[in-house]
Design an enzyme around this catalytic site. Sequence first.
Site, short mmCIF file in Angstrom:
data_model
loop_
_atom_site.label_atom_id
_atom_site.label_comp_id
_atom_site.label_asym_id
_atom_site.label_seq_id
_atom_site.Cartn_x
_atom_site.Cartn_y
_atom_site.Cartn_z
CB SER A 159 -19.11 21.05 0.06
OG SER A 159 -19.47 21.69 -1.14
CG ASP A 214 -15.45 19.83 -9.52
OD1 ASP A 214 -15.66 18.88 -8.74
OD2 ASP A 214 -16.23 20.78 -9.66
#
Length: 433
Positions: free
Chosen positions: A169, A313
Amino acid sequence: MSHNIILKKSNKTVNGTVRLTGSKSECNRALVIEALSEGRVKVQNVSDAADTVTLAGILRNVERGVANAELAGSNHGPWTMDHGLNTVNIGPAGTAMRFLTAYFAIQPGEVVLTGSARMKQRPIGILVDALRALGANIDYVENDGYPPIKLKDGFVQRTRVINIKGNISSQYITALLLIAAKLPHGLELHIEGDLTSRPYVEMTLAMLNQAGIQHKWNGNVISIEHQQFSETSLPVEPDWSAASYWYAIAALSDEAELFLPGLTQYSLQGDSAITEIMANFGITSQFKDGGVHLKKEPKPLGRKIFDMKECPDLAQTVIVVCAALGHEATFTGLETLKIKETDRVKALQTELAKIGVKLIEKGQVYKLDCSQKFIPEQLFINTYEDHRMAMAFAPLALVVPQIEFEEAAVVEKSYPAFWSDLESVGFSTEFTA
């Protein structure tokens, strides 16, 4: 009490103006920069996303120097008392968990940082290891590698050089970069391998630069020296992630003309890539009048491969659009989706199966099989406590006569006005118990 919501659209035409809240990604970074700047930086256009409201409230309490005694039984939001320690519960706010882990690591005092049941399943070990190597004093409270964590006094910088994998991440990397200028000896971050979500790291560095923090990025090494923040304001642009759902709505419509004020062509947000992605579906983006005008134009589908590595996303949104259109596209760059609010790959597979579409995983490549696709009269979508599952599937109301979504309030995490904005352009909503 949690309510579901039923969504319908009587026709396939969408017109109107939608004013989006500030970017959650930008705002969360800006709030931490503001807190670290000791009053030199001020944030403008703070997002009303639930995650950002949570983070802002926590940082305000830190700024006020709220004492343990004051926290006990008080109404200070996510703060509580636990055996003499400050406990900060960030709920499902993953960005807040990562950023606050780094932030509290260099603050005086002791705090336990915890979250929702799902948050306790989301790994934090890579960031904790990096902070420990720098000199932070952090213990795990329950399970090694996962929240909750206890951050204690006594930060003494041991090194300025940290190695971190690039395919994890980007929030771990951003968390370290945000505190770098406050470290006595600065930070030299060596990124190993390919960098996932590079635009998010670039956003962080650009915002730090706006606040007077200089950096050097040579090859795979990012260096930030110890330095002071400048007197400045950080304006937060509207949220391109939120805009992506309107692009999806336009893509599934017969006719669409939408105006999204405040969005700019040259954005810090990686999710502005939605303009290029949705051009493949006939959606034109014209930047004028202080925002972006979307219009649906007839165009045959051509692009078959979508690499989502730099904008993960957007993956759910684009995958659902392709599934609805029966477009058997291939996707790469979905590695981080499994450690988000839910395992988004598994959630997509489960919900797409309800319209007969398969998302087939082969290593790091994912392919849609739409050969058995069908459109039911009614559809129930589970949201898995994931705001993006609800919003990514909402455009299907242009295809399916009636869709019911579990836990309507889940969208508050990033886009509280989502359902009312849909109503403003002709969708009908009905809340159910």
